[in-house]
Design a protein around this motif. Structure first.
Motif, PDB file in Angstrom:
ATOM      1  N   ILE A 142       0.206  -2.394  -5.064  1.00 31.85           N
ATOM      2  CA  ILE A 142      -0.169  -2.473  -3.649  1.00 31.85           C
ATOM      3  C   ILE A 142       0.438  -1.309  -2.876  1.00 31.85           C
ATOM      4  CG2 ILE A 142       0.057  -3.845  -1.543  1.00 31.85           C
ATOM      5  CD1 ILE A 142      -0.015  -6.340  -3.317  1.00 31.85           C
ATOM      6  N   SER A 143       1.683  -0.956  -3.206  1.00 34.71           N
ATOM      7  CA  SER A 143       2.353   0.151  -2.517  1.00 34.71           C
ATOM      8  C   SER A 143       1.646   1.476  -2.786  1.00 34.71           C
ATOM      9  CB  SER A 143       3.813   0.235  -2.956  1.00 34.71           C
ATOM     10  OG  SER A 143       4.527  -0.928  -2.597  1.00 34.71           O
ATOM     11  N   ILE A 144       1.217   1.697  -4.026  1.00 33.08           N
ATOM     12  CA  ILE A 144       0.498   2.933  -4.347  1.00 33.08           C
ATOM     13  C   ILE A 144      -0.834   2.970  -3.600  1.00 33.08           C
ATOM     14  CG2 ILE A 144      -0.630   4.247  -6.185  1.00 33.08           C
ATOM     15  CD1 ILE A 144       1.521   3.183  -8.095  1.00 33.08           C
ATOM     16  N   ALA A 145      -1.521   1.829  -3.520  1.00 36.37           N
ATOM     17  CA  ALA A 145      -2.785   1.779  -2.788  1.00 36.37           C
ATOM     18  C   ALA A 145      -2.576   2.078  -1.305  1.00 36.37           C
ATOM     19  CB  ALA A 145      -3.438   0.403  -2.965  1.00 36.37           C
ATOM     20  N   VAL A 146      -1.509   1.527  -0.723  1.00 35.86           N
ATOM     21  CA  VAL A 146      -1.188   1.815   0.679  1.00 35.86           C
ATOM     22  C   VAL A 146      -0.872   3.296   0.852  1.00 35.86           C
ATOM     23  CG1 VAL A 146       0.507   1.409   2.507  1.00 35.86           C
ATOM     24  CG2 VAL A 146      -0.433  -0.522   1.234  1.00 35.86           C
ATOM     25  N   SER A 147      -0.156   3.878  -0.125  1.00 40.00           N
ATOM     26  CA  SER A 147       0.144   5.311  -0.092  1.00 40.00           C
ATOM     27  C   SER A 147      -1.143   6.130  -0.079  1.00 40.00           C
ATOM     28  CB  SER A 147       1.004   5.684  -1.306  1.00 40.00           C
ATOM     29  OG  SER A 147       1.175   7.082  -1.394  1.00 40.00           O
TER      30      SER A 147
END
Length: 270
Positions: free
Chosen positions: A205-210
């Motif tokens: 999820i963090s990579i997608a938000v990035s």
């Protein structure tokens, strides 16, 4: 003869570093304080940011009509304020009021203003919902992902260099900086995942938000390229305008608002 007062060679790459650091320190301190205070303070902070960004957006599209730029900013501020304090079902149409107003008030690049103004208002609303519903910790997670993505992208892009990410739109961005942002976001996600019990799921999820924050950055760069300007305004030394600084937060917040429930984020957190 070279002027010793002017940066040359490798120094030129870092000529904006000090003002960026100083401005970033002030913004981080102010933003962290508003997030910690929450409630009316944070809501008013988001309303002012939203109004300022819509003003900048209209200013890039219709610089010859400052009266309409200020009017668009005022409409955005009132709409954001009303949407935040009214029930969500009523808030949704209010968030689109500035985009509808742009149809009548913006003479050039109207489609861009319509789309991006909606993004600004929705993203601001999303940040308020995260702070109100999930607390300061999860909003700080979002901020950490976006900031780490930006900071690592800045330094990796200048130190490593390499192929450009999208030179026609943003000539300074590189693939090395882009990938470094993903790595940093993954590290933030891993740390928060261990703390929250979400584990490895939060890394994805963090990579997608990035990635979404980088798309927000690219979208704003494309608008500036079309308008033929370098910065959205000169409000923030070393950074340009509010849009130049918060474009990544817009992308990340909007993505989380729209795609978070689909991904089941955040499960079991209230």
């Amino acid at each position: 003869m070279t002027d010793p007062a002017k940066p040359t060679g490798g120094d030129r790459k870092w000529s904006d570093l000090m003002p960026r650091i100083l401005s970033a320190a002030v913004m981080v301190a102010l933003g962290s304080l508003m997030i910690w205070l929450g409630g009316h303070w944070f809501r008013l902070f988001v309303v002012l940011l939203s109004a300022g960004m819509v003003w900048e957006l209209t200013r890039m599209s219709a610089p010859e009509r400052p009266d309409r730029c200020y009017l668009m900013g005022a409409i955005a501020g009132v709409a954001a304020l009303a949407a935040i304090y009214l029930p969500a079902a009523i808030a949704m149409p209010l968030l689109l009021v500035p985009s509808m107003a742009a149809i009548a008030l913006v003479p050039q690049r109207r489609t861009v203003v319509i789309a991006y103004a909606a993004m600004i208002l929705l993203a601001g609303f999303g940040m308020v919902r995260i702070r109100d519903d999930l607390g300061a910790t999860w909003l700080l997670w979002l901020v950490a992902v976006v900031v780490v993505t930006d900071v690592l992208g800045y330094f990796a892009g200048r130190m490593i260099g390499g192929p450009k990410f999208w030179p026609r739109v943003s000539p300074k961005k590189t693939w090395s900086g882009t990938a470094a942002g993903w790595v940093g976001a993954a590290a933030v996600g891993l740390a928060y995942g261990q703390w929250s019990g979400l584990g490895i799921a939060l890394v994805g999820i963090s990579i997608a938000v990035s990635m979404a924050s980088q798309m927000g950055d690219i979208a704003e760069s494309a608008i500036k390229r079309k308008a033929g300007i370098k910065d959205s305004s000169n409000l923030i030394p070393g950074h340009g305008g509010l849009l130049d600084r918060f474009d990544g937060m817009l992308g990340g917040s909007l993505f989380l608002l729209l795609a978070g429930p689909v991904a089941g984020f955040p499960p079991g957190i209230g």
